[in-house]
Design a protein around this motif. Sequence first.
Motif, PDB file in Angstrom:
ATOM      1  N   CYS A 102       0.826  -1.210   0.000  1.00 32.79           N
ATOM      2  CA  CYS A 102       0.000   0.000   0.000  1.00 32.79           C
ATOM      3  C   CYS A 102       0.859   1.258   0.000  1.00 32.79           C
ATOM      4  O   CYS A 102       0.541   2.228  -0.696  1.00 32.79           O
ATOM      5  CB  CYS A 102      -0.937   0.004   1.211  1.00 32.79           C
ATOM      6  SG  CYS A 102      -2.238  -1.229   1.095  1.00 32.79           S
ATOM      7  N   GLU A 103       1.944   1.248   0.757  1.00 26.85           N
ATOM      8  CA  GLU A 103       2.848   2.398   0.785  1.00 26.85           C
ATOM      9  C   GLU A 103       3.417   2.683  -0.598  1.00 26.85           C
ATOM     10  O   GLU A 103       3.736   3.822  -0.926  1.00 26.85           O
ATOM     11  CB  GLU A 103       3.991   2.171   1.776  1.00 26.85           C
ATOM     12  CG  GLU A 103       3.570   2.260   3.224  1.00 26.85           C
ATOM     13  CD  GLU A 103       4.672   1.841   4.186  1.00 26.85           C
ATOM     14  OE1 GLU A 103       5.851   1.699   3.760  1.00 26.85           O
ATOM     15  OE2 GLU A 103       4.359   1.637   5.369  1.00 26.85           O
ATOM     16  N   GLY A 104       3.528   1.643  -1.418  1.00 26.42           N
ATOM     17  CA  GLY A 104       4.033   1.798  -2.774  1.00 26.42           C
ATOM     18  C   GLY A 104       2.994   2.327  -3.747  1.00 26.42           C
ATOM     19  O   GLY A 104       3.279   2.518  -4.928  1.00 26.42           O
ATOM     20  N   GLY A 105       1.766   2.554  -3.267  1.00 24.02           N
ATOM     21  CA  GLY A 105       0.710   3.094  -4.123  1.00 24.02           C
ATOM     22  C   GLY A 105       0.191   2.098  -5.146  1.00 24.02           C
ATOM     23  O   GLY A 105      -0.330   2.486  -6.189  1.00 24.02           O
ATOM     24  N   LEU A 106       0.304   0.824  -4.850  1.00 26.71           N
ATOM     25  CA  LEU A 106      -0.112  -0.216  -5.788  1.00 26.71           C
ATOM     26  C   LEU A 106      -1.614  -0.489  -5.670  1.00 26.71           C
ATOM     27  O   LEU A 106      -2.232  -0.169  -4.653  1.00 26.71           O
ATOM     28  CB  LEU A 106       0.716  -1.474  -5.540  1.00 26.71           C
ATOM     29  CG  LEU A 106       2.197  -1.267  -5.865  1.00 26.71           C
ATOM     30  CD1 LEU A 106       3.060  -2.348  -5.250  1.00 26.71           C
ATOM     31  CD2 LEU A 106       2.399  -1.204  -7.364  1.00 26.71           C
ATOM     32  N   PRO A 107      -2.243  -1.082  -6.697  1.00 31.10           N
ATOM     33  CA  PRO A 107      -3.701  -1.215  -6.737  1.00 31.10           C
ATOM     34  C   PRO A 107      -4.270  -2.177  -5.692  1.00 31.10           C
ATOM     35  O   PRO A 107      -3.773  -3.292  -5.518  1.00 31.10           O
ATOM     36  CB  PRO A 107      -3.978  -1.727  -8.152  1.00 31.10           C
ATOM     37  CG  PRO A 107      -2.711  -2.308  -8.632  1.00 31.10           C
ATOM     38  CD  PRO A 107      -1.608  -1.608  -7.903  1.00 31.10           C
ATOM     39  N   VAL A 108      -5.348  -1.713  -5.048  1.00 34.40           N
ATOM     40  CA  VAL A 108      -6.065  -2.520  -4.058  1.00 34.40           C
ATOM     41  C   VAL A 108      -7.553  -2.497  -4.395  1.00 34.40           C
ATOM     42  O   VAL A 108      -7.997  -1.706  -5.221  1.00 34.40           O
ATOM     43  CB  VAL A 108      -5.845  -2.005  -2.617  1.00 34.40           C
ATOM     44  CG1 VAL A 108      -4.389  -2.112  -2.216  1.00 34.40           C
ATOM     45  CG2 VAL A 108      -6.351  -0.590  -2.444  1.00 34.40           C
ATOM     46  N   GLU A 109      -8.297  -3.370  -3.738  1.00 40.10           N
ATOM     47  CA  GLU A 109      -9.749  -3.393  -3.891  1.00 40.10           C
ATOM     48  C   GLU A 109     -10.372  -3.815  -2.568  1.00 40.10           C
ATOM     49  O   GLU A 109      -9.699  -4.401  -1.723  1.00 40.10           O
ATOM     50  CB  GLU A 109     -10.166  -4.347  -5.009  1.00 40.10           C
ATOM     51  CG  GLU A 109      -9.867  -5.804  -4.722  1.00 40.10           C
ATOM     52  CD  GLU A 109     -10.182  -6.729  -5.902  1.00 40.10           C
ATOM     53  OE1 GLU A 109     -10.485  -6.240  -6.995  1.00 40.10           O
ATOM     54  OE2 GLU A 109     -10.103  -7.945  -5.707  1.00 40.10           O
ATOM     55  N   GLU A 110     -11.659  -3.521  -2.425  1.00 42.38           N
ATOM     56  CA  GLU A 110     -12.367  -3.980  -1.247  1.00 42.38           C
ATOM     57  C   GLU A 110     -12.491  -5.486  -1.320  1.00 42.38           C
ATOM     58  O   GLU A 110     -12.526  -6.069  -2.409  1.00 42.38           O
ATOM     59  CB  GLU A 110     -13.745  -3.323  -1.162  1.00 42.38           C
ATOM     60  CG  GLU A 110     -13.657  -1.847  -0.835  1.00 42.38           C
ATOM     61  CD  GLU A 110     -15.014  -1.219  -0.579  1.00 42.38           C
ATOM     62  OE1 GLU A 110     -15.985  -1.945  -0.313  1.00 42.38           O
ATOM     63  OE2 GLU A 110     -15.080   0.010  -0.630  1.00 42.38           O
ATOM     64  N   VAL A 111     -12.566  -6.116  -0.167  1.00 40.13           N
ATOM     65  CA  VAL A 111     -12.641  -7.571  -0.120  1.00 40.13           C
ATOM     66  C   VAL A 111     -13.844  -8.065  -0.894  1.00 40.13           C
ATOM     67  O   VAL A 111     -13.772  -9.046  -1.601  1.00 40.13           O
ATOM     68  CB  VAL A 111     -12.633  -8.080   1.338  1.00 40.13           C
ATOM     69  CG1 VAL A 111     -12.986  -9.544   1.415  1.00 40.13           C
ATOM     70  CG2 VAL A 111     -11.261  -7.832   1.951  1.00 40.13           C
TER      71      VAL A 111
END
Length: 123
Positions: A102-111
Amino acid sequence: MMDEFGMTADEVKSRMKSGDELFFVNFRHHQDWDLAVMKVRGALRVPDDRLEQHLSEIPRDLPIIVYSTCPGDEPVLRAAQFLHQNGWSDVHFLIGGFNKYCEGGLPVEEVGEGSTSKKLRGL
């Protein structure tokens, strides 16, 4: 042995930018299962006590990145070693886990649907 399997968030970011398709396994402690609200985009969620039951869902033709939200890399290192010993040739664990990702600004999504987790507000 740890260097052989470990991959930093910067290395993940570099591989993503160069177009590599990576497969992420969100290795979660079975007692923390419902606490997650976010994950790496597209990650397969696997309880730590059921990795063997999910082997058929993990592709063998893509680089595999195992990560968790727990402090310390030992559980995901063991999971990466287990996959390697069972035929996955390009398997790594994410050094520093989901926080570094997350600190790297990489893509995430809600579970997503089916989760009983709720976002905590005001913390």
